[in-house]
Design a protein around this motif. Structure first.
Motif, short mmCIF file in Angstrom:
data_model
loop_
_atom_site.label_atom_id
_atom_site.label_comp_id
_atom_site.label_asym_id
_atom_site.label_seq_id
_atom_site.Cartn_x
_atom_site.Cartn_y
_atom_site.Cartn_z
N ALA A 1 20.48 12.86 67.21
CA ALA A 1 19.76 13.84 68.02
C ALA A 1 20.77 14.63 68.84
O ALA A 1 21.77 14.08 69.30
N ALA B 1 11.02 11.19 68.44
CA ALA B 1 11.28 11.50 67.03
C ALA B 1 10.01 11.61 66.19
O ALA B 1 10.11 11.75 64.98
N PHE C 1 17.72 17.66 65.39
CA PHE C 1 18.14 16.43 64.71
C PHE C 1 19.07 16.79 63.55
O PHE C 1 18.90 17.81 62.88
N MET D 1 19.35 8.58 67.44
CA MET D 1 18.10 9.24 67.05
C MET D 1 17.01 9.02 68.11
O MET D 1 16.30 9.95 68.48
N PRO E 1 12.67 13.60 61.44
CA PRO E 1 12.19 13.36 62.80
C PRO E 1 11.73 14.66 63.47
O PRO E 1 12.28 15.73 63.21
N ASN F 1 10.74 16.05 67.34
CA ASN F 1 10.68 15.75 68.77
C ASN F 1 9.38 16.24 69.38
O ASN F 1 8.90 17.32 69.07
#
Lengths: 306, 306
Positions: free
Chosen positions: B153, B192, B246, B169, B236, B238
């Protein structure tokens, strides 16, 4: 501990521990007796019981034995010169039954890691000299539908140390002259009949360390740990006579043996606990989790400035 | 360090480290200024800069500020009473801009592990009080034919700490009231977009610890680490605005970023190094291996008698 500038060589453990943590404590019992530092070129390479330090005074050409420390004679310069001098000492101490019989296996003498070795010393004298000793332990396991199973070895009944105790599938000390991969392949072949095809799949997964005052002297051990996933139909076969039998057990049974019994050779408990943590079998909210994770990797005092 | 009976709160690192080991050193820089122990019921729960200890003298009903240590008033008994008193202090210190703004997240105040907490304290004041803080970091990875890939991330640019830096992550602090699984599931969902179906596969794999004198105070952090193998097609997403983007990178690229740059938030470097060791990417004969393995789990002085 003796109040030298190198500090205490070992950390201390809790006296009333139970379950898994009991083994962390046993392998790191508080040192309640004095040990003298042993130095080469000013660098601390070991710790000696005072009575053993006095025995070393019989080798005045090799050691300068002082009240608070022992130094290798500064005149002994260079890896080979030092190693030869210490080898002569080790042979004589073995002949005099001060140490176990001479083994002819040269172990590193180092202030930190193997690649910093200043000379070698026979394995039989390593504990008496309180040097760092390096080993390799391999967790052989099988992945089945009902979960992980682990191969264990039961040590032969005629072994000098821990006869009949449970052991990791493959485990052995690490002579100075052999590389990590070379020695692991050798141990895999001798102890479990593992060929290069399978042994080459072993994954290095870290180090377990501990420090313990044993009858022979200060044990300061660093164990390189490996995981090896094996096919379901593989059966280990011992070649060197050091193993009585092999057992394949569900991980929960192995965990119960570690948690509730003393059937394993002392340091193998730590290697199994490390496996249980890394594979998530030991949950982070289980008792002593934090103490276990941190306790498996005790800094060896002056040993570990990389 | 102050020469109290609890000893120095942190270990020391090598000044000239390079590569991976550099991060161990940075997260554990030698403490070259005095910190005063802070005790509850005689148990050490934190370390304070002397100037901050002086500020606490403005709360005489809560603290007994002495030249060599600070004690929570013995009259304040019980978890809730202590927590309420400390919450009032935290609110006022935040109002006076001594600490960052009050966060309303209660963190454990404990001499050892979370289950030994004696009370709570607002997260914003945790570093000033030098308490142990607990977090959870998750390594999200994908197994491909050409090897492991890791999800990273990049932190949002408006974050107070380390804006724009690379991060694991999923990573977050651990409030006292939430269980490990509960908080991890929450962070996985918020950071995520991981549902329970995937997040439930996260494997707890150990703890990384460090101790560092930061501008705010003494950071004594314990990070529970998790591995989560993800399907190749998962991406992923957010949800809480804390992540800028990511990235999915081959493990060798992630390793190079850690080894050669400072793009990661400080403590995330340690979590990645731990992953590299456990998965055998870092070979045991690579430089500083022993120092890395042992350095990732610094005993937090008086913190860790399980």
């Amino acid at each position: 501990m003796d109040g030298t500038d190198s500090g205490s060589p070992c950390a201390e453990g809790a006296p009333d521990a139970t379950g898994f943590y009991r083994h962390i404590v046993t392998c790191n019992l508080p040192i309640d007796e004095p040990f003298l530092p042993w130095r080469i070129d000013g660098l601390p390479v070991g710790w000696l019981r005072p009575a053993f330090a006095e025995r070393l005074a019989q080798f005045p050409a090799v050691f300068d034995v002082r009240p608070t420390e022992v130094q290798l004679r500064a005149e002994l310069r260079g890896f080979d010169t030092r190693s030869q001098a210490l080898d002569g000492v080790a042979r004589q101490l073995a002949q005099e039954d001060v140490t176990p019989p001479y083994m002819g296996e040269s172990y590193a003498v180092t202030p930190s890691d193997r690649d910093q070795a200043l000379c070698t010393l026979d394995r039989a004298a390593a504990a008496h000299f309180g040097v760092l000793t390096f080993g390799q332990h391999l967790n052989g396991f099988v992945r089945r539908l009902d979960g992980l199973h682990m191969w264990l070895a039961r040590r032969a009944l005629d072994r000098l140390l821990f006869p009949g105790a449970l052991d990791n599938m493959v485990a052995g000390g690490l002579p100075h002259a052999l590389g990590l991969q070379e020695n692991l392949a050798k141990e895999c072949a001798e102890e479990a009949g593992l060929g290069e095809d399978l042994a080459g799949n072993a994954v290095p997964v870290g180090v377990v360390s501990y420090c313990r005052a044993a009858p022979r002297g200060l044990r300061r051990d660093l164990l390189y740990c490996y995981d090896l996933e094996l096919p379901d139909d593989f059966v280990p076969q011992n070649k060197d006579g050091e193993v009585e039998e092999f057992l394949l057990l569900p991980l929960s049974e192995v965990a119960a043996i570690v948690r509730e019994t003393d059937q394993f050779k002392l340091n193998c408990n730590l290697v199994v606990i490390d496996f249980l943590i890394r594979h998530g079998w030991l949950e982070p909210d289980s008792p002593d989790y934090m103490g276990l994770v941190l306790g498996l990797r005790r800094p060896l005092a002056d040993a570990m400035s990389a």
